[in-house]
Design a protein around this motif. Structure first.
Motif, short mmCIF file in Angstrom:
data_model
loop_
_atom_site.label_atom_id
_atom_site.label_comp_id
_atom_site.label_asym_id
_atom_site.label_seq_id
_atom_site.Cartn_x
_atom_site.Cartn_y
_atom_site.Cartn_z
N GLN A 26 -10.29 6.19 -2.29
CA GLN A 26 -9.49 7.39 -2.53
C GLN A 26 -8.65 7.25 -3.79
N ASN A 27 -8.07 6.06 -3.97
CA ASN A 27 -7.25 5.83 -5.16
C ASN A 27 -8.09 5.84 -6.44
N ILE A 28 -9.30 5.31 -6.36
CA ILE A 28 -10.19 5.36 -7.52
C ILE A 28 -10.48 6.81 -7.90
N ASP A 29 -10.71 7.64 -6.90
CA ASP A 29 -11.02 9.05 -7.16
C ASP A 29 -9.79 9.83 -7.61
N TYR A 30 -8.64 9.49 -7.05
CA TYR A 30 -7.45 10.33 -7.26
C TYR A 30 -6.73 10.04 -8.57
N MET A 50 0.82 -1.20 0.00
CA MET A 50 0.00 0.00 0.00
C MET A 50 0.86 1.26 0.00
N GLY A 51 1.97 1.21 0.74
CA GLY A 51 2.88 2.35 0.76
C GLY A 51 3.51 2.61 -0.59
N ALA A 52 3.87 1.53 -1.30
CA ALA A 52 4.47 1.67 -2.63
C ALA A 52 3.47 2.29 -3.60
N ILE A 53 2.21 1.86 -3.52
CA ILE A 53 1.19 2.42 -4.41
C ILE A 53 0.97 3.90 -4.10
N ASP A 54 0.91 4.25 -2.82
CA ASP A 54 0.76 5.66 -2.45
C ASP A 54 1.87 6.50 -3.08
N HIS A 55 3.08 5.98 -3.04
CA HIS A 55 4.23 6.70 -3.59
C HIS A 55 4.08 6.92 -5.10
N TYR A 56 3.73 5.86 -5.82
CA TYR A 56 3.67 5.97 -7.28
C TYR A 56 2.43 6.72 -7.78
N VAL A 57 1.30 6.53 -7.10
CA VAL A 57 0.09 7.26 -7.52
C VAL A 57 0.27 8.75 -7.27
N PHE A 58 0.88 9.09 -6.13
CA PHE A 58 1.12 10.51 -5.82
C PHE A 58 2.06 11.13 -6.84
N GLU A 59 3.11 10.38 -7.22
CA GLU A 59 4.09 10.88 -8.18
C GLU A 59 3.59 10.75 -9.63
N ASP A 60 2.51 9.98 -9.81
CA ASP A 60 1.97 9.69 -11.15
C ASP A 60 3.04 9.04 -12.03
N THR A 61 3.72 8.03 -11.48
CA THR A 61 4.78 7.33 -12.19
C THR A 61 4.56 5.82 -12.11
N TYR A 62 5.24 5.10 -12.99
CA TYR A 62 5.30 3.63 -12.99
C TYR A 62 3.90 2.98 -12.93
N PRO A 63 3.00 3.30 -13.84
CA PRO A 63 1.66 2.72 -13.79
C PRO A 63 1.66 1.19 -13.90
N VAL A 64 2.64 0.64 -14.61
CA VAL A 64 2.70 -0.83 -14.73
C VAL A 64 2.98 -1.46 -13.37
N VAL A 65 3.91 -0.85 -12.61
CA VAL A 65 4.23 -1.36 -11.27
C VAL A 65 3.00 -1.27 -10.37
N VAL A 66 2.29 -0.16 -10.43
CA VAL A 66 1.07 0.03 -9.62
C VAL A 66 0.07 -1.08 -9.93
N ASP A 67 -0.15 -1.37 -11.20
CA ASP A 67 -1.13 -2.39 -11.58
C ASP A 67 -0.72 -3.78 -11.11
N ILE A 68 0.58 -4.08 -11.16
CA ILE A 68 1.05 -5.39 -10.67
C ILE A 68 0.82 -5.50 -9.17
N ILE A 69 1.16 -4.44 -8.44
CA ILE A 69 1.01 -4.47 -6.98
C ILE A 69 -0.47 -4.59 -6.60
N LEU A 70 -1.33 -3.87 -7.29
CA LEU A 70 -2.76 -3.98 -7.02
C LEU A 70 -3.28 -5.39 -7.31
N ASP A 71 -2.72 -6.03 -8.32
CA ASP A 71 -3.09 -7.42 -8.61
C ASP A 71 -2.66 -8.34 -7.47
N VAL A 72 -1.50 -8.05 -6.87
CA VAL A 72 -1.05 -8.83 -5.71
C VAL A 72 -2.05 -8.66 -4.56
#
Length: 289
Positions: free
Chosen positions: A198-202, A151-173
């Protein structure tokens, strides 16, 4: 030091069906190696010769030594990533997944999930994804507090708007993990429902929205009866109408899941009341009266 001759010899002996004994020798060599060049050369050989399940299983016996090379401070970043890449190959075999996790690999991968290099974060996330297809590994991941790290890693990448592929893999986990009741309890402690809404909205990424609603869908339907996830989701939706907007604007898959969730929430959860009894939270459905 293991030379290029040894590397070629390993591949040659495998091609001639003599490779099993040679794999065993290399397993011993890796466990005993202290020099980084020796470790890199040996792990590099393993990475090259793991071409089928038979060899994968033999190399899997060296999982402890390969996992140790992923440990922060055990060597250079090049060594760590070579070990992660090799483990990704070994993790294609179910029996190896158990061995790798027993060696404590989850803890060693946590810092790589927020690497400044996308390829490193992707390799680490993909390895965790493969390992978490095994039920006992999911339980261990929860026990080792991996959910908070993810969850911390996703917060980091969503906030920075970077590495969408990594975000999707982590969410799948996370979707894999919430099949386990212990994972749902842990995410509740971390205010996981609010976090997902919050992530859906943001996020502006439609696939990230889709993965988030898939986690909500999996968690809600994992429980046969009224659940605390459902109560929290009903309350969030009442306040923010996040799912309703997703029905209108999401991907086809997200629209379908959001519609099903809304139907369940609006049908069942307006009648649910929450009580505290002997320090336990209870949920009662008044339609049963």
């Amino acid at each position: 030091m293991i030379s290029s001759w040894c590397r070629n010899r390993a591949i040659t002996t495998y091609d001639n069906n003599e490779g099993e004994d040679y794999v065993e020798d290399l397993v011993c060599a890796l466990r005993e190696a202290k020099d980084e060049d020796v470790r890199k050369s040996t792990i590099g050989i393993f990475k090259n010769i793991c071409v089928d399940d038979k060899v994968n299983k033999r190399v899997g016996e060296a999982s402890d030594a390969i996992v140790d090379a992923t440990r922060r401070g055990s060597g250079s970043q090049e060594l760590r990533m070579l070990a992660v890449a090799t483990l990704n190959i070994l993790a294609t075999l179910e029996s190896n997944k158990l061995l790798i996790v027993r060696c404590g690999v989850f803890w060693h991968l946590t810092d790589l999930l927020q690497s400044q290099k996308e390829t490193e974060a992707t390799e680490a996330a993909q390895l965790i994804q493969k390992l978490c297809t095994v039920p006992s590994n999911k339980v261990r991941a929860v026990d080792e507090d991996l959910i908070q790290v993810l969850m911390g890693a996703i917060d980091h990448y969503v906030f920075e708007d970077t590495y969408p592929v990594v975000v999707d893999i982590i969410l799948d986990v996370l979707k894999l993990l919430v099949h386990e009741s212990s994972a749902r309890y842990k995410m509740e402690e971390l205010d996981g429902v609010h976090w997902l809404f919050q992530n859906i909205d943001y996020t502006a990424n439609p696939l990230t929205k889709e993965h988030c609603v898939a986690i909500l869908d999996t968690a809600l339907f994992a429980d046969e009866y009224v659940s605390s996830w459902g109560v929290a989701m009903y309350n969030e939706e009442t306040k923010y109408r996040t799912l309703a907007r997703l029905v209108e604007q999401g991907t086809p898959a997200a629209q379908s899941m959001a519609s099903i969730l809304l139907n369940k929430l609006n049908t069942e959860y307006p009648y649910v009341r929450v009580f505290s009894f002997n320090k336990h939270t209870c949920y009662y459905d008044f339609r049963n009266r």
